[in-house]
Design a protein around this motif. Structure first.
Motif, PDB file in Angstrom:
ATOM      1  N   LEU A  90       0.812  -1.202   0.000  1.00 14.15           N
ATOM      2  CA  LEU A  90       0.000   0.000   0.000  1.00 14.15           C
ATOM      3  C   LEU A  90       0.853   1.263   0.000  1.00 14.15           C
ATOM      4  O   LEU A  90       0.320   2.369  -0.042  1.00 14.15           O
ATOM      5  N   GLU A  91       2.175   1.101   0.044  1.00 14.16           N
ATOM      6  CA  GLU A  91       3.072   2.245   0.035  1.00 14.16           C
ATOM      7  C   GLU A  91       3.655   2.434  -1.365  1.00 14.16           C
ATOM      8  O   GLU A  91       4.185   1.489  -1.959  1.00 14.16           O
ATOM      9  N   PRO A  92       3.575   3.659  -1.920  1.00  9.87           N
ATOM     10  CA  PRO A  92       4.024   3.894  -3.302  1.00  9.87           C
ATOM     11  C   PRO A  92       5.459   3.459  -3.562  1.00  9.87           C
ATOM     12  O   PRO A  92       5.761   2.895  -4.619  1.00  9.87           O
ATOM     13  N   GLU A  93       6.364   3.715  -2.616  1.00  7.28           N
ATOM     14  CA  GLU A  93       7.766   3.363  -2.854  1.00  7.28           C
ATOM     15  C   GLU A  93       7.965   1.862  -2.974  1.00  7.28           C
ATOM     16  O   GLU A  93       8.864   1.394  -3.670  1.00  7.28           O
ATOM     17  N   MET A  94       7.098   1.105  -2.302  1.00  8.08           N
ATOM     18  CA  MET A  94       7.181  -0.347  -2.417  1.00  8.08           C
ATOM     19  C   MET A  94       6.731  -0.796  -3.809  1.00  8.08           C
ATOM     20  O   MET A  94       7.352  -1.648  -4.441  1.00  8.08           O
ATOM     21  N   LEU A  95       5.626  -0.231  -4.297  1.00  5.89           N
ATOM     22  CA  LEU A  95       5.113  -0.620  -5.609  1.00  5.89           C
ATOM     23  C   LEU A  95       6.103  -0.301  -6.718  1.00  5.89           C
ATOM     24  O   LEU A  95       6.188  -1.018  -7.712  1.00  5.89           O
ATOM     25  N   HIS A 103       0.028 -11.971 -10.974  1.00 11.67           N
ATOM     26  CA  HIS A 103      -0.289 -12.275  -9.582  1.00 11.67           C
ATOM     27  C   HIS A 103      -0.206 -11.029  -8.706  1.00 11.67           C
ATOM     28  O   HIS A 103      -1.002 -10.856  -7.780  1.00 11.67           O
ATOM     29  N   LEU A 104       0.741 -10.155  -9.009  1.00 10.40           N
ATOM     30  CA  LEU A 104       0.830  -8.899  -8.269  1.00 10.40           C
ATOM     31  C   LEU A 104      -0.407  -8.050  -8.527  1.00 10.40           C
ATOM     32  O   LEU A 104      -0.945  -7.421  -7.612  1.00 10.40           O
ATOM     33  N   VAL A 105      -0.884  -8.034  -9.773  1.00  5.40           N
ATOM     34  CA  VAL A 105      -2.101  -7.293 -10.094  1.00  5.40           C
ATOM     35  C   VAL A 105      -3.266  -7.826  -9.271  1.00  5.40           C
ATOM     36  O   VAL A 105      -4.059  -7.059  -8.708  1.00  5.40           O
ATOM     37  N   GLY A 106      -3.390  -9.156  -9.180  1.00  6.00           N
ATOM     38  CA  GLY A 106      -4.459  -9.744  -8.382  1.00  6.00           C
ATOM     39  C   GLY A 106      -4.382  -9.305  -6.929  1.00  6.00           C
ATOM     40  O   GLY A 106      -5.400  -8.995  -6.301  1.00  6.00           O
ATOM     41  N   THR A 107      -3.167  -9.265  -6.369  1.00  3.32           N
ATOM     42  CA  THR A 107      -2.989  -8.824  -4.988  1.00  3.32           C
ATOM     43  C   THR A 107      -3.399  -7.362  -4.831  1.00  3.32           C
ATOM     44  O   THR A 107      -4.085  -6.990  -3.877  1.00  3.32           O
ATOM     45  N   LEU A 108      -2.989  -6.522  -5.776  1.00  3.09           N
ATOM     46  CA  LEU A 108      -3.338  -5.097  -5.696  1.00  3.09           C
ATOM     47  C   LEU A 108      -4.849  -4.891  -5.789  1.00  3.09           C
ATOM     48  O   LEU A 108      -5.413  -4.049  -5.079  1.00  3.09           O
ATOM     49  N   LEU A 111      -6.531  -5.472  -2.610  1.00  7.53           N
ATOM     50  CA  LEU A 111      -6.257  -4.409  -1.630  1.00  7.53           C
ATOM     51  C   LEU A 111      -6.876  -3.078  -2.040  1.00  7.53           C
ATOM     52  O   LEU A 111      -6.682  -2.069  -1.355  1.00  7.53           O
ATOM     53  N   ASN A 112      -7.597  -3.072  -3.155  1.00  9.15           N
ATOM     54  CA  ASN A 112      -8.045  -1.813  -3.751  1.00  9.15           C
ATOM     55  C   ASN A 112      -8.799  -0.923  -2.772  1.00  9.15           C
ATOM     56  O   ASN A 112      -8.545   0.280  -2.668  1.00  9.15           O
ATOM     57  N   LYS A 113      -9.740  -1.513  -2.033  1.00  9.69           N
ATOM     58  CA  LYS A 113     -10.572  -0.706  -1.133  1.00  9.69           C
ATOM     59  C   LYS A 113      -9.773  -0.141   0.036  1.00  9.69           C
ATOM     60  O   LYS A 113     -10.133   0.890   0.601  1.00  9.69           O
ATOM     61  N   ALA A 114      -8.676  -0.821   0.411  1.00  9.28           N
ATOM     62  CA  ALA A 114      -7.865  -0.344   1.534  1.00  9.28           C
ATOM     63  C   ALA A 114      -6.742   0.580   1.094  1.00  9.28           C
ATOM     64  O   ALA A 114      -6.017   1.121   1.918  1.00  9.28           O
ATOM     65  N   MET A 115      -6.609   0.776  -0.195  1.00  5.94           N
ATOM     66  CA  MET A 115      -5.468   1.522  -0.733  1.00  5.94           C
ATOM     67  C   MET A 115      -5.659   3.025  -0.545  1.00  5.94           C
ATOM     68  O   MET A 115      -6.682   3.585  -0.943  1.00  5.94           O
ATOM     69  N   PRO A 116      -4.695   3.705   0.051  1.00  8.44           N
ATOM     70  CA  PRO A 116      -4.802   5.158   0.198  1.00  8.44           C
ATOM     71  C   PRO A 116      -4.679   5.856  -1.148  1.00  8.44           C
ATOM     72  O   PRO A 116      -4.107   5.310  -2.096  1.00  8.44           O
ATOM     73  N   GLU A 117      -5.192   7.086  -1.229  1.00 18.79           N
ATOM     74  CA  GLU A 117      -5.182   7.831  -2.486  1.00 18.79           C
ATOM     75  C   GLU A 117      -3.759   8.044  -3.002  1.00 18.79           C
ATOM     76  O   GLU A 117      -3.516   8.071  -4.202  1.00 18.79           O
ATOM     77  N   THR A 118      -2.810   8.207  -2.072  1.00 22.61           N
ATOM     78  CA  THR A 118      -1.418   8.452  -2.482  1.00 22.61           C
ATOM     79  C   THR A 118      -0.820   7.266  -3.213  1.00 22.61           C
ATOM     80  O   THR A 118       0.168   7.405  -3.934  1.00 22.61           O
ATOM     81  N   THR A 122       0.063   5.057  -8.380  1.00 21.25           N
ATOM     82  CA  THR A 122       1.185   4.143  -8.589  1.00 21.25           C
ATOM     83  C   THR A 122       0.675   2.746  -8.897  1.00 21.25           C
ATOM     84  O   THR A 122       1.189   2.055  -9.783  1.00 21.25           O
ATOM     85  N   ALA A 123      -0.363   2.322  -8.171  1.00 18.69           N
ATOM     86  CA  ALA A 123      -0.944   0.995  -8.401  1.00 18.69           C
ATOM     87  C   ALA A 123      -1.515   0.897  -9.812  1.00 18.69           C
ATOM     88  O   ALA A 123      -1.337  -0.125 -10.491  1.00 18.69           O
ATOM     89  N   ARG A 124      -2.194   1.930 -10.282  1.00 19.49           N
ATOM     90  CA  ARG A 124      -2.751   1.913 -11.639  1.00 19.49           C
ATOM     91  C   ARG A 124      -1.627   1.823 -12.675  1.00 19.49           C
ATOM     92  O   ARG A 124      -1.769   1.141 -13.693  1.00 19.49           O
ATOM     93  N   ALA A 125      -0.505   2.495 -12.400  1.00 25.28           N
ATOM     94  CA  ALA A 125       0.621   2.427 -13.334  1.00 25.28           C
ATOM     95  C   ALA A 125       1.181   1.016 -13.403  1.00 25.28           C
ATOM     96  O   ALA A 125       1.541   0.519 -14.480  1.00 25.28           O
ATOM     97  N   VAL A 126       1.261   0.341 -12.260  1.00 22.15           N
ATOM     98  CA  VAL A 126       1.741  -1.042 -12.223  1.00 22.15           C
ATOM     99  C   VAL A 126       0.783  -1.946 -12.990  1.00 22.15           C
ATOM    100  O   VAL A 126       1.198  -2.774 -13.811  1.00 22.15           O
ATOM    101  N   VAL A 127      -0.516  -1.794 -12.735  1.00 26.89           N
ATOM    102  CA  VAL A 127      -1.524  -2.617 -13.410  1.00 26.89           C
ATOM    103  C   VAL A 127      -1.504  -2.355 -14.910  1.00 26.89           C
ATOM    104  O   VAL A 127      -1.578  -3.283 -15.722  1.00 26.89           O
TER     105      VAL A 127
END
Length: 370
Positions: A90-95, A103-108, A111-118, A122-127
């Motif tokens: 859930l931390e941008p620097e980790m992503l 599999h990482l996309v599935g994990t993200l 976690l979507n509902k718990a993911m902070p706006e910050t 970054t998560a969308r860029a990874v996906v």
């Protein structure tokens, strides 16, 4: 390859330099309980990534340095499952430090509902990176295979010269072979109709979004976007747990589709199929693809009746236990057998096989069951 050198390893060889660093990276994940990922003076291995985000980020950098991408993806998956690192994603620097994969996309997504706006951008860029890789791998072949199937389904008996299917024409006229001229006289021509701009077939993808189906949701969303880009196919994408969500209006961007899903929760296949059935306007030209492990929390008998009714009306019904490279998951064998008895065999399908499965369904011929 043998790494190590402590008493527990039994090799008696001390490691230095790059070998020692690789051993430490492996030990942090697979070496046993602990939190340091280092070797004690006594030679006893202690391991673990601990709870420190900077520590984990360094470890992710190390494994990308020492191992190929395919191995990195396996180690990341194991770290998430064995050491409970989901929260750190859930931390941008980790992503930014991880190696993107399905599999990482599935994990993200889980976690979507718990993911902070910050973190969401970054998560969308990874996906998006993973989605673009999958589209590049799968789109061209899928379009070519299905376009051919649609053309063949429009076969006509009075084709223009350029539309003649010579192989089928010759086979159909072998009885008219003239030995003296060493030729076949074609009394009946077989050819393809020209591809029309209007919709020829309708496809409904009905996807179980329970947690075990994460990889299938990712692949199905990509294929849904590819199908939606074809003018001759009207594509609808529906995801479900105990509720049903129609994501068809987001098919122009599979990333939006994926973030519109909610992995986890229960399963009501009957309700999902009832919704899909209500959207069918041309049964004889419709293919319904149910992607589910078939663990039904709804009304079993009603589910089977709906499948039977759709097939009786002329719908081609395809049941996929999974759409991924991992083979068949745990699934409800009783429901699978009941669907097979209705003429809708349930099987796991790889992404590479999916275009052939869809082509067979569009042409109403036997499915290439693995």
């Amino acid at each position: 390859m043998v790494l190590g050198g402590g008493e527990a390893d039994g090799t008696g060889c001390a490691l230095t330099g790059r070998d020692a660093a690789m051993d430490a990276a492996l030990g942090a994940l697979y070496g046993g309980a602990g939190s340091g990922g280092s070797r004690k003076a006594s030679g006893e291995r202690s391991a673990g990534l601990g709870g420190s985000a900077p520590h984990v980020a360094r470890w992710l950098g190390d494994i990308r340095t020492y191992f190929p991408s395919s191995v990195v993806q396996v180690m990341q998956r194991d770290a998430i499952e064995r050491l409970g690192l989901s929260a750190l994603l859930l931390e941008p620097e980790m992503l930014e430090a991880v190696e993107p994969d399905v599999h990482l996309v599935g994990t993200l997504l889980s976690l979507n509902k718990a993911m902070p706006e910050t973190t969401k951008e970054t998560a969308r860029a990874v996906v998006r990176k993973v989605v673009e890789q999958l589209e590049k791998r799968l789109a061209t072949r899928t379009r070519a295979t299905l376009t051919g199937a649609l053309d063949r389904s429009a076969r006509i008996s009075r084709p223009r010269h350029h539309d003649i299917d010579w192989d089928r024409t010759i086979r159909a006229n072998l009885k008219n072979y003239l030995p003296e001229y060493r030729t076949v006289v074609p009394e009946r021509l077989i050819g393809y109709g020209r591809a029309a701009q209007s919709v020829k077939k309708e496809v409904i993808l009905c996807i179980d979004q329970s947690g075990s189906m994460a990889a299938s949701v990712v692949y199905a969303s990509v294929f849904g976007a590819v199908l939606a880009s074809m003018r001759s196919i009207a594509t609808r994408l529906v995801v479900f747990d105990t509720a049903v969500v129609d994501l068809t209006d987001q098919l122009d961007d599979p990333v939006d589709v994926l973030f519109g899903t909610q992995l986890g929760g229960g399963t009501d296949i009957n309700r999902a199929l009832a919704y899909c059935q209500s959207k069918i306007t041309r049964p004889a030209d419709t293919v319904v693809v149910l992607i589910s492990d078939l663990y039904e929390g709804g009304i079993r008998n009603e589910m089977l009746k709906r499948v039977a009714a759709m097939k009786g009306a002329g719908v081609e019904f395809v049941t996929l236990l999974a759409l991924s490279d991992e083979g068949a998951p745990a699934y409800d064998r009783e429901h699978a057998a009941a669907l097979a008895a209705l003429g809708a065999p349930a099987f796991a399908c790889t992404p590479d096989l999916f275009p052939e499965v869809m082509a067979a369904a569009l042409e109403k011929r036997p499915l290439p069951v693995p």
